[in-house]
Each structure stands twice: as structure tokens, then as C-alpha cells.
Scaffold this motif. Structure first.
Motif, PDB file in Angstrom:
ATOM      1  N   PHE A  85      56.412  -5.551 155.477  1.00 23.64           N
ATOM      2  CA  PHE A  85      55.582  -4.355 155.547  1.00 23.64           C
ATOM      3  C   PHE A  85      55.576  -3.618 154.214  1.00 23.64           C
ATOM      4  O   PHE A  85      54.521  -3.230 153.705  1.00 23.64           O
ATOM      5  CB  PHE A  85      56.082  -3.420 156.647  1.00 23.64           C
ATOM      6  N   THR A  86      56.755  -3.434 153.642  1.00 23.20           N
ATOM      7  CA  THR A  86      56.852  -2.713 152.371  1.00 23.20           C
ATOM      8  C   THR A  86      56.080  -3.420 151.272  1.00 23.20           C
ATOM      9  O   THR A  86      55.348  -2.785 150.500  1.00 23.20           O
ATOM     10  CB  THR A  86      58.327  -2.562 151.955  1.00 23.20           C
ATOM     11  N   ALA A  87      56.205  -4.743 151.213  1.00 24.58           N
ATOM     12  CA  ALA A  87      55.505  -5.517 150.188  1.00 24.58           C
ATOM     13  C   ALA A  87      53.991  -5.397 150.364  1.00 24.58           C
ATOM     14  O   ALA A  87      53.249  -5.206 149.389  1.00 24.58           O
ATOM     15  CB  ALA A  87      55.928  -6.975 150.243  1.00 24.58           C
ATOM     16  N   ALA A  88      53.523  -5.475 151.621  1.00 26.25           N
ATOM     17  CA  ALA A  88      52.086  -5.376 151.889  1.00 26.25           C
ATOM     18  C   ALA A  88      51.576  -3.987 151.528  1.00 26.25           C
ATOM     19  O   ALA A  88      50.520  -3.843 150.896  1.00 26.25           O
ATOM     20  CB  ALA A  88      51.799  -5.688 153.360  1.00 26.25           C
ATOM     21  N   PHE A  89      52.323  -2.960 151.918  1.00 27.59           N
ATOM     22  CA  PHE A  89      51.908  -1.599 151.621  1.00 27.59           C
ATOM     23  C   PHE A  89      51.844  -1.349 150.118  1.00 27.59           C
ATOM     24  O   PHE A  89      50.871  -0.764 149.616  1.00 27.59           O
ATOM     25  CB  PHE A  89      52.869  -0.591 152.267  1.00 27.59           C
ATOM     26  N   MET A  90      52.858  -1.813 149.376  1.00 28.96           N
ATOM     27  CA  MET A  90      52.891  -1.601 147.935  1.00 28.96           C
ATOM     28  C   MET A  90      51.705  -2.276 147.262  1.00 28.96           C
ATOM     29  O   MET A  90      51.113  -1.741 146.320  1.00 28.96           O
ATOM     30  CB  MET A  90      54.204  -2.112 147.358  1.00 28.96           C
ATOM     31  N   GLN A  91      51.337  -3.456 147.753  1.00 25.62           N
ATOM     32  CA  GLN A  91      50.190  -4.166 147.184  1.00 25.62           C
ATOM     33  C   GLN A  91      48.900  -3.376 147.414  1.00 25.62           C
ATOM     34  O   GLN A  91      48.079  -3.237 146.514  1.00 25.62           O
ATOM     35  CB  GLN A  91      50.071  -5.560 147.806  1.00 25.62           C
ATOM     36  N   LEU A  92      48.722  -2.870 148.634  1.00 26.25           N
ATOM     37  CA  LEU A  92      47.519  -2.106 148.933  1.00 26.25           C
ATOM     38  C   LEU A  92      47.447  -0.836 148.087  1.00 26.25           C
ATOM     39  O   LEU A  92      46.376  -0.473 147.585  1.00 26.25           O
ATOM     40  CB  LEU A  92      47.476  -1.740 150.420  1.00 26.25           C
ATOM     41  N   ARG A  93      48.576  -0.183 147.937  1.00 22.40           N
ATOM     42  CA  ARG A  93      48.594   1.048 147.151  1.00 22.40           C
ATOM     43  C   ARG A  93      48.356   0.758 145.674  1.00 22.40           C
ATOM     44  O   ARG A  93      47.576   1.448 145.013  1.00 22.40           O
ATOM     45  CB  ARG A  93      49.928   1.777 147.331  1.00 22.40           C
TER      46      ARG A  93
END
Length: 261
Positions: free
Chosen positions: A56-64
Motif C-alpha cells: 500500500f505504501t509503495a503504491a501510494f508513494m508512486q501515485l503521489r
């Protein structure tokens, strides 16, 4: 990045969902669809289908980092209310994980997503691509058939369970299936599941079509193995962009000015 933070889509994020092609991985795409400007990060994390550590953290950081999501401006009352609900939401069972995400079930969600499958398969000289259009709206089916035919596809139609079975039995397997979500005697998601389990059809690209999309339905289709998801109404050129993206075909000049809008 705090659990109580609420994020919303940027214009760039909205375009990612409606542009007809995406390079996001499944986790990033799922999270982008779930972001609605009302759930905080804790609630989004709870609702995600994957629980791999750090996913989740990796996906969120990519989107941001890609500028697809941004911190939402929340009024004090909403922020306080959300904070009080956080602990409750996090402790719910998996079946209730999305209890606070009413927007997942709200109709009227608009999306046009295509995930590239890679280079188009090699074809013999003179060989044409084939497609099966599964839709119970005769005018729409004929419209899609006409446009795909104009683009060089051999197109077959099916509008109910019996016709679907008959067309899927024919050889060779199609290069593409355009599949309506709602049929009179069949469920598009069930057909998708059966396709992905069929030894001869499991690798055929599938683009889901629907007129009443919800975030929940889009997530269900993509999780079930759909390569693209298009909501109606749509422009013909927009649909062809999705088709070409999924099949790995090069872009071509615009076709006739046809539209469903």
C-alpha cells in the motif's frame, strides 16, 4: 503521510483513469480508483485487496510522486468526524472493510482504462484480427461492429448466454472480446471468470463495457482479469484507443466521425 490524511485525485489522476491507456501496476490502479476525496489513508489501506507488506505504501508513494493524487482540503468538522471513525474502521472484518466507502457502490462512475498486453501477436500476410462483441443492445453492438470492421477486424456478435457459448466454441479463438457487464440471462463478470479459467480462451484480451459503472464494479472487473474497462457512452475513437492499447497495435489516423454521445 499520516493515517488520517485524506487524498483526492488531481486533474492528471483523473486523466489517468479516462485517457484510455495506463502503465500503473494493479496495486496502483486499484488505489487510484479507490481514492475519492472522502476516505483517509487508514480506510483506503483497510479496503485494499492486497495485504502484502509495504504494498500500500509503495503504491501510494508512486501515485503521489507522479502527481496523480494530492492532499484534500477537509473542513474541521469532517476531519474530526473521520478521525473518530478511524479506529473503528480499521478493526472491522474484511467483509466490512469498505463499510465507510459508500462511493464504491455509487453509480455514475466514469472510467476508460486499458492495460497494454505487450506487442501484437505476429500475423500472416492478409490475416485479419477477429473480435467478439458481447452486448444485448442491438444498435450499440452494430455500431461497434461497424467501427471495428472499418478498422480491419472480423467481428462476430453475441447478445445472450446461448450465443456467447456458440461464438466462444468457434475456432480459432478471437483476438479480442468486448464484453458487456449486464446481459439478459448472464453476468459479464461470471463470463469473464469462466474465460480466464478456460484453457483455450484464458489469454484472450477482454475489455469490459458498461453503462452503469461503480468503483466497486471497475475493481471487480480488473481483479477478475479484464484488460480494459470502458463506461458508456463513449466516442468511437476513444474505444479504439483502448482496443489498440490492449492489443499493442500502433496508432492510426482517426476513422469516421461516429459517436455515442
Amino acid at each position: 503521510m499520516h493515517d488520517n490524511d485524506i487524498y483526492t485525485l488531481t486533474p492528471r489522476g483523473q486523466e489517468e483513469l479516462r485517457g484510455g491507456a495506463t502503465t500503473l501496476n494493479p496495486a496502483e490502479m486499484e488505489l487510484l480508483i479507490r481514492v475519492d476525496g472522502s476516505q483517509n489513508l487508514s480506510q483506503l489501506r483497510t479496503g485494499m485487496t492486497t495485504d502484502a507488506p509495504g504494498m500500500f505504501t509503495a503504491a501510494f508513494m508512486q501515485l503521489r510522486d507522479k502527481g496523480l493524487v494530492t492532499l484534500a482540503e477537509v473542513d474541521p468538522f469532517t476531519e474530526q468526524f473521520t478521525a473518530r471513525m478511524t479506529d473503528f474502521a480499521v478493526t472491522q472484518a474484511e467483509s466490512e472493510a469498505d463499510s465507510g466507502a459508500a462511493s464504491l457502490k455509487k453509480a455514475g462512475y466514469y472510467v476508460r482504462i486499458a492495460r497494454p498486453r505487450g506487442p501484437a501477436r505476429p500475423r500472416q500476410p492478409g490475416e485479419t484480427l477477429s473480435a467478439i462483441v458481447v452486448d444485448d443492445e442491438p444498435m450499440l453492438a452494430k455500431f461497434i461492429q461497424s467501427y471495428l470492421s472499418f478498422e480491419g477486424f472480423h467481428v462476430r456478435l453475441a447478445s445472450n448466454r446461448a450465443e456467447v457459448v456458440a461464438e466462444f466454441r468457434k475456432q480459432p479463438a478471437p483476438d479480442l472480446i468486448l464484453l458487456d457487464v449486464m446481459l439478459p440471462d448472464a453476468d459479464g463478470f461470471d463470463i469473464l471468470l469462466r474465460l480466464r479459467q478456460h484453457p483455450a480462451l484464458k489469454d484472450v484480451p477482454v475489455i469490459m463495457l458498461t453503462g452503469k459503472a461503480t468503483r466497486e464494479a471497475v475493481l471487480k472487473g480488473l481483479a477478475g482479469g479484464a484488460d480494459g474497462y470502458v463506461t458508456k457512452p463513449f466516442e468511437a475513437d476513444a474505444l479504439m484507443l483502448v482496443v489498440r492499447t490492449v492489443l499493442g497495435l500502433p496508432p492510426e489516423p482517426k476513422g469516421p466521425e461516429l459517436s455515442l454521445l
